[in-house]
Design a protein around this motif. Structure first.
Motif, mmCIF file in Angstrom:
data_model
loop_
_atom_site.group_PDB
_atom_site.id
_atom_site.type_symbol
_atom_site.label_atom_id
_atom_site.label_comp_id
_atom_site.label_asym_id
_atom_site.label_seq_id
_atom_site.Cartn_x
_atom_site.Cartn_y
_atom_site.Cartn_z
ATOM 1 N N VAL A 127 -4.900 6.420 -20.424
ATOM 2 C CA VAL A 127 -4.697 7.880 -20.438
ATOM 3 C C VAL A 127 -4.918 8.404 -19.027
ATOM 4 O O VAL A 127 -6.026 8.296 -18.479
ATOM 5 N N GLU A 128 -3.871 8.951 -18.429
ATOM 6 C CA GLU A 128 -3.979 9.464 -17.067
ATOM 7 C C GLU A 128 -4.544 10.886 -17.079
ATOM 8 O O GLU A 128 -4.057 11.748 -17.819
ATOM 9 N N LYS A 129 -5.560 11.105 -16.272
ATOM 10 C CA LYS A 129 -6.146 12.438 -16.045
ATOM 11 C C LYS A 129 -6.310 13.266 -17.329
ATOM 12 O O LYS A 129 -5.635 14.296 -17.509
ATOM 13 N N TRP B 131 -12.750 3.706 -15.743
ATOM 14 C CA TRP B 131 -11.797 4.409 -14.894
ATOM 15 C C TRP B 131 -10.772 3.402 -14.386
ATOM 16 O O TRP B 131 -11.106 2.220 -14.135
ATOM 17 N N ASN B 132 -9.561 3.890 -14.166
ATOM 18 C CA ASN B 132 -8.542 3.080 -13.503
ATOM 19 C C ASN B 132 -8.745 3.184 -11.998
ATOM 20 O O ASN B 132 -8.784 4.281 -11.455
ATOM 21 N N ALA B 133 -8.840 2.023 -11.330
ATOM 22 C CA ALA B 133 -9.131 2.027 -9.884
ATOM 23 C C ALA B 133 -7.920 2.363 -9.021
ATOM 24 O O ALA B 133 -8.022 2.351 -7.791
ATOM 25 N N ILE C 225 3.024 6.988 -10.989
ATOM 26 C CA ILE C 225 3.230 5.686 -11.628
ATOM 27 C C ILE C 225 2.411 5.567 -12.919
ATOM 28 O O ILE C 225 2.806 4.877 -13.855
ATOM 29 N N ASP C 226 1.309 6.290 -12.968
ATOM 30 C CA ASP C 226 0.426 6.210 -14.131
ATOM 31 C C ASP C 226 1.126 6.754 -15.383
ATOM 32 O O ASP C 226 0.957 6.229 -16.475
ATOM 33 N N TYR C 227 1.910 7.858 -15.207
ATOM 34 C CA TYR C 227 2.665 8.407 -16.336
ATOM 35 C C TYR C 227 3.930 7.577 -16.577
ATOM 36 O O TYR C 227 4.310 7.320 -17.712
ATOM 37 N N ILE D 196 0.855 -1.194 0.000
ATOM 38 C CA ILE D 196 0.000 0.000 0.000
ATOM 39 C C ILE D 196 0.888 1.241 0.000
ATOM 40 O O ILE D 196 1.573 1.509 0.996
ATOM 41 N N PRO D 197 0.906 2.012 -1.101
ATOM 42 C CA PRO D 197 1.570 3.317 -1.036
ATOM 43 C C PRO D 197 0.622 4.279 -0.329
ATOM 44 O O PRO D 197 -0.522 4.456 -0.747
ATOM 45 N N ALA D 198 1.063 4.856 0.756
ATOM 46 C CA ALA D 198 0.174 5.723 1.543
ATOM 47 C C ALA D 198 0.838 7.080 1.710
ATOM 48 O O ALA D 198 1.699 7.278 2.567
HETATM 49 N N1 GDD Z 1 4.138 6.559 -0.023
HETATM 50 C C1 GDD Z 1 3.638 7.432 -0.875
HETATM 51 N N2 GDD Z 1 2.460 7.192 -1.449
HETATM 52 C C2 GDD Z 1 1.979 8.098 -2.319
HETATM 53 C C3 GDD Z 1 2.653 9.291 -2.632
HETATM 54 N N3 GDD Z 1 1.890 9.980 -3.521
HETATM 55 C C4 GDD Z 1 0.783 9.249 -3.737
HETATM 56 N N4 GDD Z 1 0.830 8.107 -2.998
HETATM 57 C C5 GDD Z 1 -0.169 7.041 -2.905
HETATM 58 O O1 GDD Z 1 -0.324 6.486 -4.193
HETATM 59 C C6 GDD Z 1 -1.697 6.157 -4.408
HETATM 60 C C7 GDD Z 1 -2.224 6.932 -5.626
HETATM 61 O O2 GDD Z 1 -1.850 8.272 -5.494
HETATM 62 P P1 GDD Z 1 -2.834 9.505 -5.676
HETATM 63 O O3 GDD Z 1 -1.990 10.731 -5.681
HETATM 64 O O4 GDD Z 1 -3.962 9.427 -4.694
HETATM 65 O O5 GDD Z 1 -3.374 9.225 -7.145
HETATM 66 P P2 GDD Z 1 -4.618 9.871 -7.858
HETATM 67 O O6 GDD Z 1 -4.303 11.261 -8.247
HETATM 68 O O7 GDD Z 1 -5.867 9.654 -7.081
HETATM 69 O O8 GDD Z 1 -4.677 8.966 -9.202
HETATM 70 C C8 GDD Z 1 -4.526 7.551 -9.127
HETATM 71 O O9 GDD Z 1 -5.684 6.951 -8.586
HETATM 72 C C9 GDD Z 1 -6.895 7.125 -9.368
HETATM 73 C C10 GDD Z 1 -8.025 6.430 -8.631
HETATM 74 O O10 GDD Z 1 -8.241 7.059 -7.400
HETATM 75 C C11 GDD Z 1 -6.682 6.532 -10.762
HETATM 76 O O11 GDD Z 1 -7.858 6.678 -11.576
HETATM 77 C C12 GDD Z 1 -5.487 7.212 -11.442
HETATM 78 O O12 GDD Z 1 -5.253 6.600 -12.691
HETATM 79 C C13 GDD Z 1 -4.253 7.057 -10.553
HETATM 80 O O13 GDD Z 1 -3.857 5.706 -10.494
HETATM 81 C C14 GDD Z 1 -2.441 6.513 -3.111
HETATM 82 O O14 GDD Z 1 -2.516 5.356 -2.301
HETATM 83 C C15 GDD Z 1 -1.540 7.543 -2.474
HETATM 84 O O15 GDD Z 1 -1.665 7.527 -1.052
HETATM 85 C C16 GDD Z 1 3.919 9.528 -2.005
HETATM 86 O O16 GDD Z 1 4.589 10.544 -2.221
HETATM 87 N N5 GDD Z 1 4.351 8.564 -1.146
#
Ligand code: GDD
Length: 375
Positions: A185-187, A204-206, A259-261, A16-18
């Motif tokens: 395609v991201e965002k 949508w990508n989850a 990671i998406d890009y 889990i990246p958090a």
């Molecule tokens: N450890 C760590 N985790 C990170 C960091 N930045 C982001 N994360 C974690 O990486 C995950 C995705 O990051 P978000 O920054 O929340 O992504 P998003 O803009 O919401 O977009 C992603 O999720 C969407 C669905 O909610 C997707 O639709 C989109 O394609 C993409 O994968 C989340 O669990 C977030 O906590 C960081 O600097 N450090």
């Protein structure tokens, strides 16, 4: 001769990246109380705890968490069973490619045949059993040498998500629903997102990726060589006396990207991505309108004011919306519709559900104007 066939699940390593604050949920979410550490469903569990529990059943209880050093005490309180070896701490946020890349490298060093699974820390998913079935299928599909995404039917042209165009069935063993991904395609911008949703050809990508660690890292090395090299230096020093010195020296200079890009878009263009459609309900709890939706428990569906917070006192007359409060202050609402009130000791937010997405802009303004004490 006896052939031993191991299930791909035996090599499955979820993590889990958090990171990230979740600024659309300010003033509830703060730098020291990010969205993933909050209980936004009234279940008594934070989003991180619930994510961990959904995954632990698939991996014999082992789930790695990658988070910021400053969140370590709170994460350990919420996940007391997390072994120190499964807690990976970053000195500063470097976005998801660094967090996910480092997890892939550390896991690949333990198990060269690892199939990793990266799962966003801050989503609401129900029921857990359906989620686990989809992940099992994703693991089986990943064993064929693909990066597997999970697709969610889009309900609006949201611009905060990745969009996936899937093609034909792959016919993979153990993954009957897996489809070849033709484009990721991201965002996209709003016009593009509208066209995608209108076409009916996109999900949508989850925010989850299941893949051989080696394949994730191959794509990361190709698209972000400096990031890959820096992470490799850190992974080589991990667990040795040099770890802290190397992390503190290398981490600040790592490129910041998602990671998406870095992986999903180029891997899809190379034909290396598959998608398994979700059979569970999914919400990324992106703003207070989502929290109101998730906590709206009126069996007749009548509009009312959703109240959250242990200490909340609310008088609502002819009003609808959501109040989040733990200050104990009496909040009276009269004749207001779709209101959002979030009351904390040092900051009060008043907006409407329609404008709930704009809280992020307010946070940016507060930062710019130097009011960082309330962030
Ligand atoms: N450890 C760590 N985790 C990170 C960091 N930045 C982001 N994360 C974690 O990486 C995950 C995705 O990051 P978000 O920054 O929340 O992504 P998003 O803009 O919401 O977009 C992603 O999720 C969407 C669905 O909610 C997707 O639709 C989109 O394609 C993409 O994968 C989340 O669990 C977030 O906590 C960081 O600097 N450090």
């Amino acid at each position: 001769m006896v052939m031993r066939v191991t299930s791909p699940l035996a090599h499955f390593h979820p993590f889990i990246p958090a990171g990230g604050v979740g600024s659309r949920l300010w003033p509830l979410s703060r730098a020291d109380a990010p969205k993933f550490l909050l209980d936004l469903t009234g279940s008594g569990s934070s989003l991180l705890r619930a994510t961990y529990d959904r995954l632990a059943g698939l991996s014999g209880g082992r789930v790695m968490v990658v988070t910021g050093r400053t969140h370590a005490p709170a994460v350990c309180r919420q996940l007391p069973e997390l072994s120190p070896g499964d807690l990976v701490l970053e000195p500063s946020p470097k976005d998801s490619a660094a967090a996910i890349g480092l997890a892939c490298m550390l896991i690949a060093r333990q198990d060269p045949d690892a199939i990793v699974g990266s799962f966003a820390a801050d989503h609401v998913i129900e029921p857990a059993e359906a989620f686990q079935d989809v992940v099992r299928e994703a693991v089986a599909a990943a064993a064929s040498g693909r990066i597997v995404t999970i697709g969610i039917p889009p309900s609006s042209p949201a611009t905060g998500f990745g969009y996936i165009r899937a093609g034909s069935q792959l016919g993979l063993e153990g993954a009957p629903h897996a489809l070849q991904v033709e484009q990721f395609v991201e965002k996209p911008d709003e016009a593009t997102a509208r066209a995608y949703v209108h076409s009916g050809n996109y999900t949508w990508n989850a925010g989850m990726f299941v893949a051989p660690a080696s394949l994730m890292l191959r794509h990361l090395a190709a698209s972000e060589p400096a990031l890959h090299a820096g992470l490799a230096e850190i992974a080589d020093a991990w667990g040795t006396p040099a770890q802290d010195e190397v992390v503190d020296r290398v981490w600040p200079g790592l490129p910041k990207t998602a990671i998406d890009y870095a992986v999903a878009e180029p891997a899809a263009a190379a034909g290396d991505v598959a998608m398994v459609p979700a059979t569970f309900t999914w919400d990324d709890v992106g703003d207070f309108a989502a929290i109101s939706r998730l906590n709206h428990v009126d069996p007749h569906g009548d509009p009312h004011v959703t109240v959250l917070g242990d200490n909340s006192r609310v008088l609502a007359d002819s009003s609808t919306g959501i109040v989040v409060s733990d200050t104990g202050r009496m909040i009276a609402l009269i004749g207001v519709e779709d209101i959002v009130v979030v009351d904390t000791p040092d900051a009060l937010l008043v907006t409407t559900q329609e404008h709930a997405q704009r809280v992020k802009d307010a946070v940016a303004s507060l930062k710019q104007s130097g009011n960082t004490d309330v962030l």
